[in-house]
Design a protein around this motif. Structure first.
Motif, PDB file in Angstrom:
ATOM      1  N   UNK A 168       0.821  -1.228   0.000  1.00 45.13           N
ATOM      2  CA  UNK A 168       0.000   0.000   0.000  1.00 45.13           C
ATOM      3  C   UNK A 168       0.852   1.274   0.000  1.00 45.13           C
ATOM      4  N   UNK A 169       2.085   1.190   0.493  1.00 47.79           N
ATOM      5  CA  UNK A 169       2.982   2.361   0.433  1.00 47.79           C
ATOM      6  C   UNK A 169       3.114   2.840  -1.018  1.00 47.79           C
ATOM      7  N   UNK A 170       3.344   1.888  -1.935  1.00 49.65           N
ATOM      8  CA  UNK A 170       3.538   2.273  -3.339  1.00 49.65           C
ATOM      9  C   UNK A 170       2.242   2.796  -3.943  1.00 49.65           C
ATOM     10  N   UNK A 171       1.108   2.119  -3.639  1.00 50.87           N
ATOM     11  CA  UNK A 171      -0.169   2.607  -4.176  1.00 50.87           C
ATOM     12  C   UNK A 171      -0.371   4.058  -3.765  1.00 50.87           C
ATOM     13  N   UNK A 172      -0.152   4.356  -2.487  1.00 54.54           N
ATOM     14  CA  UNK A 172      -0.462   5.691  -1.971  1.00 54.54           C
ATOM     15  C   UNK A 172       0.624   6.702  -2.342  1.00 54.54           C
ATOM     16  N   UNK A 173       1.870   6.317  -2.124  1.00 56.72           N
ATOM     17  CA  UNK A 173       2.945   7.308  -2.223  1.00 56.72           C
ATOM     18  C   UNK A 173       3.410   7.499  -3.664  1.00 56.72           C
ATOM     19  N   UNK A 174       3.660   6.397  -4.378  1.00 59.15           N
ATOM     20  CA  UNK A 174       4.065   6.561  -5.783  1.00 59.15           C
ATOM     21  C   UNK A 174       2.875   7.008  -6.627  1.00 59.15           C
ATOM     22  N   UNK A 175       1.668   6.590  -6.223  1.00 56.06           N
ATOM     23  CA  UNK A 175       0.462   6.904  -7.004  1.00 56.06           C
ATOM     24  C   UNK A 175      -0.098   8.294  -6.763  1.00 56.06           C
ATOM     25  N   UNK A 176      -0.051   8.757  -5.493  1.00 54.37           N
ATOM     26  CA  UNK A 176      -0.745  10.017  -5.166  1.00 54.37           C
ATOM     27  C   UNK A 176       0.171  11.127  -4.653  1.00 54.37           C
ATOM     28  N   UNK A 177       1.435  10.795  -4.346  1.00 46.49           N
ATOM     29  CA  UNK A 177       2.347  11.843  -3.864  1.00 46.49           C
ATOM     30  C   UNK A 177       3.466  12.126  -4.873  1.00 46.49           C
ATOM     31  N   UNK A 178       4.131  11.056  -5.303  1.00 47.57           N
ATOM     32  CA  UNK A 178       5.265  11.222  -6.225  1.00 47.57           C
ATOM     33  C   UNK A 178       4.776  11.274  -7.669  1.00 47.57           C
ATOM     34  N   UNK A 179       3.713  10.535  -7.959  1.00 48.16           N
ATOM     35  CA  UNK A 179       3.135  10.572  -9.306  1.00 48.16           C
ATOM     36  C   UNK A 179       3.833   9.677 -10.327  1.00 48.16           C
ATOM     37  N   UNK A 180       4.763   8.835  -9.858  1.00 40.95           N
ATOM     38  CA  UNK A 180       5.485   7.984 -10.805  1.00 40.95           C
ATOM     39  C   UNK A 180       4.675   6.746 -11.207  1.00 40.95           C
ATOM     40  N   UNK A 181       3.684   6.422 -10.386  1.00 41.18           N
ATOM     41  CA  UNK A 181       2.780   5.307 -10.699  1.00 41.18           C
ATOM     42  C   UNK A 181       1.357   5.835 -10.870  1.00 41.18           C
ATOM     43  N   UNK A 182       0.511   4.994 -11.472  1.00 42.81           N
ATOM     44  CA  UNK A 182      -0.896   5.361 -11.647  1.00 42.81           C
ATOM     45  C   UNK A 182      -1.525   5.615 -10.275  1.00 42.81           C
ATOM     46  N   UNK A 191      -2.493  11.774  -0.674  1.00 44.04           N
ATOM     47  CA  UNK A 191      -1.687  10.554  -0.444  1.00 44.04           C
ATOM     48  C   UNK A 191      -1.915  10.047   0.987  1.00 44.04           C
ATOM     49  N   UNK A 192      -1.993  10.952   1.939  1.00 45.22           N
ATOM     50  CA  UNK A 192      -2.195  10.531   3.328  1.00 45.22           C
ATOM     51  C   UNK A 192      -3.587   9.905   3.488  1.00 45.22           C
ATOM     52  N   UNK A 193      -4.575  10.515   2.822  1.00 45.32           N
ATOM     53  CA  UNK A 193      -5.925   9.935   2.870  1.00 45.32           C
ATOM     54  C   UNK A 193      -5.914   8.552   2.213  1.00 45.32           C
ATOM     55  N   UNK A 194      -5.180   8.415   1.134  1.00 46.81           N
ATOM     56  CA  UNK A 194      -5.095   7.116   0.448  1.00 46.81           C
ATOM     57  C   UNK A 194      -4.496   6.069   1.384  1.00 46.81           C
ATOM     58  N   UNK A 195      -3.467   6.447   2.124  1.00 44.22           N
ATOM     59  CA  UNK A 195      -2.855   5.491   3.061  1.00 44.22           C
ATOM     60  C   UNK A 195      -3.915   4.973   4.029  1.00 44.22           C
ATOM     61  N   UNK A 196      -4.655   5.918   4.607  1.00 43.62           N
ATOM     62  CA  UNK A 196      -5.639   5.494   5.610  1.00 43.62           C
ATOM     63  C   UNK A 196      -6.713   4.599   4.992  1.00 43.62           C
TER      64      UNK A 196
END
Ligand code: FCB
Length: 444
Positions: A168-182, A191-196
């Motif tokens: 889930x780190x990658x889903x949230x952080x790469x996906x919604x914070x860094x933007x390198x993933x979908x 991104x923080x909301x996504x983590x939760x």
């Protein structure tokens, strides 16, 4: 001493893949669109414009892959279920053909004596749910739990080991914070909301599993990390401890009843968790095991100018094609840390492996990947050390069974112990395949 004899007899030897990375058949049998279809079709997002449309075509070639797994003496295969094949719109109407493929795959594996280990979410969120807010929206957690329950219902009579989420780190952080993933967003609050909501979705799925009385075990897969301090100064030691807050404690701690790490949240004004009463109880629903995806260790030093108080510093080890340093000692250290931090929870390494510059022999029949064999040997030895010191490690899944779509790198990074010729889908076992076969047979 042979490696296998350093592990208990019931230690589980597996390999791993994920739906979008290997299946292909993106537009077949009623599959809906996922955020990775959208992302990879957006120019500039994935190297060379590669997509998972065809990938290794495992959707059509799984029987051939099962034969190769049999030749390995493989005991378990970790794969993931594509949510948009089951619910093309994310929720509501189930696609009747959605489970046909997974039923056939599970039955084929069982016939071959291989334990099927599905992950219900390995990053392919249905696009409709992203359009409705994605993981930053609370509702996505409930949609996910409904979908996971549909998986338990359909396959639970034959599957006895489940994994909820992958990293889930990658889903949230790469996906919604860094933007390198979908889906490619860059917004800390989201991104923080996504983590939760990923954590919440996991907890809701575990509750549904318990309520349904399914046989077997359920766990999750995290890519937790602990860094190495650059020096033995108290500041660097504290920096290394802080470096575990984001990738590790934000995910692991709520699962094991320790809540979210205040120290990390206090570092950022916009890090506000949209938590509601009772959420932490749901998230900390009893887990049977923890899956660990592990590739490398970082080295960090104190940095008063960084909000989290540390920065990564240079290391000396040789690196893989991902530029990741080869740090088997890091795996040993991290397993020991996890064992203590979780009070001895059963752990499976659910991914470990490396991308190497594989070269197909001129006659097209061999890949002499001795660099990968050395990598695997050293990391598996690190697991053996941990087991012998009492870490409750139960199994090891090699990433990956076959070369596949490596997310934003497209097909340019090869992680498989089976080479995939993307021109015609041909499979060629690499030398590391024969190494892993011998290791499982107790001959290494
Ligand atoms: C992990 C992912 C997996 C694969 C490996 C190399 O982060 O879970 O899908 O891409 O990295």
């Amino acid at each position: 001493m042979n490696i296998r004899s350093r592990f208990p007899d019931n230690f589980l030897w597996g390999t791993a893949t994920a739906s979008y990375q290997v299946e292909g058949a993106a537009n077949e049998d009623g599959r809906g669109v996922s955020i990775w279809d959208t992302f990879s079709r957006t120019p500039g997002k994935v190297l060379h414009g590669h997509t998972g449309d065809v990938a290794c075509d495992q959707y059509h070639r799984f029987q051939e892959d099962i034969e190769l797994m049999k030749g390995l003496g493989l005991e378990a295969y970790r794969f993931s279920i594509a949510w948009p094949r089951i619910f093309p719109e994310g929720r509501g109407k189930q696609n009747p053909r959605g489970f046909d493929y997974y039923n056939a795959l599970v039955d084929g594996l069982l016939e071959a004596g291989i334990k099927p280990v599905p992950t219900t979410y390995h990053w392919d969120l249905p696009q409709t749910l992203q359009d409705a807010g994605g993981w930053p929206a609370r509702d996505t957690a409930y949609a996910y739990a409904d979908y996971a329950e549909a998986c338990f219902k359909a396959l639970g009579d034959r599957v006895d080991m489940w994994i909820t989420l992958n990293e889930p780190f990658c889903s949230a952080v790469l996906g919604y914070l860094v933007g390198r993933h979908a889906p490619g967003e860059q917004d800390r609050g989201r991104a923080i909301a996504a983590i939760h909501h990923l954590n919440l979705g996991h907890g809701l799925a575990v509750q549904a599993f318990r309520k349904g009385g399914y046989a077997g075990t359920i766990g999750t897969t995290l890519n937790t990390q602990t860094a190495r301090p650059a020096t033995s100064s108290p500041e660097d030691i504290e920096a290394a401890d802080r470096a575990a807050d984001f990738p590790t404690r934000m995910f692991l701690d709520p699962l094991i009843g320790k809540g979210y790490p205040r120290r990390f949240l206090d570092a950022y004004e916009d890090a506000v968790i949209p938590i509601e009463d009772g959420d932490l109880d749901i998230i900390s629903s009893d887990l049977d095991f923890l899956g660990l995806n592990y590739y490398h260790e970082d080295c960090v030093a104190h940095d008063p100018d960084h909000p989290e108080g540390y920065r990564k510093v240079a290391q000396y080890q040789p690196t893989t094609e991902m530029d990741w340093p080869i740090t088997p000692q890091g795996l040993h250290r991290h397993l020991t840390w996890l064992h203590e931090h979780t009070a001895g929870m059963p752990i499976y390494v659910t991914e470990n492996g490396c991308a190497m510059p594989d070269i197909l022999s001129a006659d097209g029949t061999r890949v002499h990947d001795h660099d990968r064999i050395a990598f695997l040997r050293s990391y598996i030895e690190a697991c053996a050390d941990a087991v012998q010191e009492g870490v409750n490690l139960k199994g090891y899944f090699l990433w990956s069974f076959i070369d596949n779509f490596e997310w934003a790198y497209g097909y340019t990074k090869r992680f498989g112990i089976v080479y995939c010729d993307y021109l015609d889908g041909r499979r060629i076992p690499k030398d590391s395949y024969y190494f892993y076969r011998d290791l499982i047979a107790g001959m290494e």
